[in-house]
Design a protein around this motif. Sequence first.
Motif: not given
Length: 269
Positions: A55-59, A117-118, A239-251, A263-268
């Motif tokens: 699943g997406f959360d798992v990835d 992250y979502l 993950m948001l910048s290297d394409g892994a996030w998008q790949d995980a969501f689409e899969q 993808p959302p911006a990470v809140d610091r």
Amino acid sequence: MPTFRFRRAAAAVIAAVLPLSLAACGGGDENKIVIGTKFDQPGLANKNPDGTMSGFDVDVARYVADKLGYTPEQIEWKEAPSGQRETLIQNGQVDYIVATYSITDARKEKVDFAGPYLLTGQSLLVRADNTDITGKDSLENNKVLCSVTGSTPAQKIKDEFPGVQLQQYDTYSACVEALKNNAVDALTTDEVILAGYAAQTPGAFKIVGEPFSEERYGIGLKQGDDELRGKINDALEQMLSDGAWQDAFEQNLGPAGIATPTPPAVDRY
């Protein structure tokens, strides 16, 4: 191996240098990280019949663990029902939780969050042949609505729709069974969760209406652990910048018919 989280095998050393809750978390194995997630949310976090997790959360959880220095074999998955997430974190039973965990002010009084992250929103799932529930405004006609104890969607229904009959279970899969068996009229939670259930049983259910909230999913961790939160945020940004996030969501969620969002911006914070 990350310096922020050590586990010692010898009980005497644990007692001397680590809090009891942390020792319980890893079972004395310094080569393990314990991650909480759901076990019954297809497309997001599901424990498969062969015992594997998908699943997406798992990835997302696996990606973060990798950046913290752990291989997939070093991950111990722990089920994290909605009503138990804060307790699991506070008692040190998990290192972090990735489990459709909405960031709220009330929860931030008990735990800290990395992310988000979502972004998603609360919606409604009904049986495919239902014609009288078309969205949130059609709920208050003696409809029985199912959600999960301790969840943000359940609390929203209590606060904003007092005329709705709310039936609460421990898991969303129990709500899906109740919906299938005509014990309830609709299931409410976040749209991405509902889409996973709809895709799991094609033709049985449908999502109706427009989302009526904004949920920001974050990774929950022990309050005050700024070092770990910073490392997780670093991993999420990568993950948001290297394409892994998008790949995980689409899969994982693409087959459910959900378009890949920005993808959302990470809140610091």
